[in-house]
Design an enzyme around this catalytic site. Structure first.
Site, PDB file in Angstrom:
ATOM      1  N   ARG A  58       0.813  -1.220   0.000  1.00 25.90           N
ATOM      2  CA  ARG A  58       0.000   0.000   0.000  1.00 25.90           C
ATOM      3  C   ARG A  58       0.844   1.267   0.000  1.00 25.90           C
ATOM      4  O   ARG A  58       0.367   2.333  -0.376  1.00 25.90           O
ATOM      5  CB  ARG A  58      -1.008  -0.029   1.149  1.00 25.90           C
ATOM      6  CG  ARG A  58      -2.083  -1.098   0.915  1.00 25.90           C
ATOM      7  CD  ARG A  58      -3.082  -1.196   2.042  1.00 25.90           C
ATOM      8  NE  ARG A  58      -2.492  -1.506   3.326  1.00 25.90           N
ATOM      9  CZ  ARG A  58      -2.334  -2.742   3.817  1.00 25.90           C
ATOM     10  NH1 ARG A  58      -2.752  -3.776   3.133  1.00 25.90           N
ATOM     11  NH2 ARG A  58      -1.801  -2.936   4.991  1.00 25.90           N
ATOM     12  N   GLU A  95       4.820 -10.791  14.013  1.00 23.91           N
ATOM     13  CA  GLU A  95       4.221 -11.308  15.238  1.00 23.91           C
ATOM     14  C   GLU A  95       4.474 -12.809  15.370  1.00 23.91           C
ATOM     15  O   GLU A  95       4.778 -13.301  16.442  1.00 23.91           O
ATOM     16  CB  GLU A  95       2.715 -11.018  15.236  1.00 23.91           C
ATOM     17  CG  GLU A  95       2.055 -11.313  16.566  1.00 23.91           C
ATOM     18  CD  GLU A  95       0.600 -10.897  16.594  1.00 23.91           C
ATOM     19  OE1 GLU A  95      -0.049 -11.182  17.607  1.00 23.91           O
ATOM     20  OE2 GLU A  95       0.108 -10.302  15.607  1.00 23.91           O
TER      21      GLU A  95
END
Length: 174
Positions: A58, A95
């Site tokens: 993005r 993560e």
């Protein structure tokens, strides 16, 4: 225009517990996209910027538009294996696991002064890896720009020592 009001919150995407900040609703507004690009163009005018570096994926939207508006080169920082010529890479933690971001070895060099662009600053891992690549190539980072910053995730800490600019801020539950 209130950019934050144009960003849609999508609960439980891409997994339960995540409150995804969706920029497609901001992109649907031509005046909002124009406000983002024109605001950054004004911010960086006269600062000897030589290129815009956009983060996959993005960051390509906003970075590409900004590079066009400023008449500057756009340099993509891509996920591993997506660039066709010789690259350098930098691994970073996610993560759950790790990832790698790459740039062409000839994308930047000494004397380049760049702005790094992405849509969102969360934990800062991706942009910290891109900053490392840019510095390894010999370029100077003038600014690191985001449309959205999730302040409670403290991504700025991973970018310590770099100037960080965000247009909107949200607090999120961890």
């Amino acid at each position: 225009m209130d950019l934050a009001a144009l960003i849609r919150n999508v609960p439980d995407f891409p997994k339960p517990g995540i409150q995804f900040k969706d920029i497609t609703t901001l992109l649907k507004s031509g005046p909002a996209l124009q406000q983002v690009v024109d605001g950054w163009k004004e911010r960086y005018a006269g600062k000897n910027i030589t290129a815009i570096v956009g983060a996959d994926a993005r960051g390509f939207i906003f970075g590409g538009a900004l590079a066009y508006a400023m008449g500057l080169p756009f340099i993509p920082a891509r996920k591993k294996g997506k660039l066709p010529a010789e690259t350098i890479g930098e691994e970073f933690d996610l993560e759950y696991g790790a990832d790698c971001i790459e740039m062409h070895v000839d994308a930047l060099g000494a004397g380049d002064r760049v702005v790094l662009v992405d849509d969102l600053l969360a934990t800062g891992g991706t942009m910290a890896a891109i900053a490392t690549l840019v510095q390894r190539l010999g370029a100077e980072i003038a600014d690191v720009a985001f449309v959205i910053e999730l302040t409670t995730l403290n991504g700025r800490a991973k970018l310590a020592g770099l100037p960080v600019h965000s247009l909107t801020e949200f607090e999120v539950e961890e």
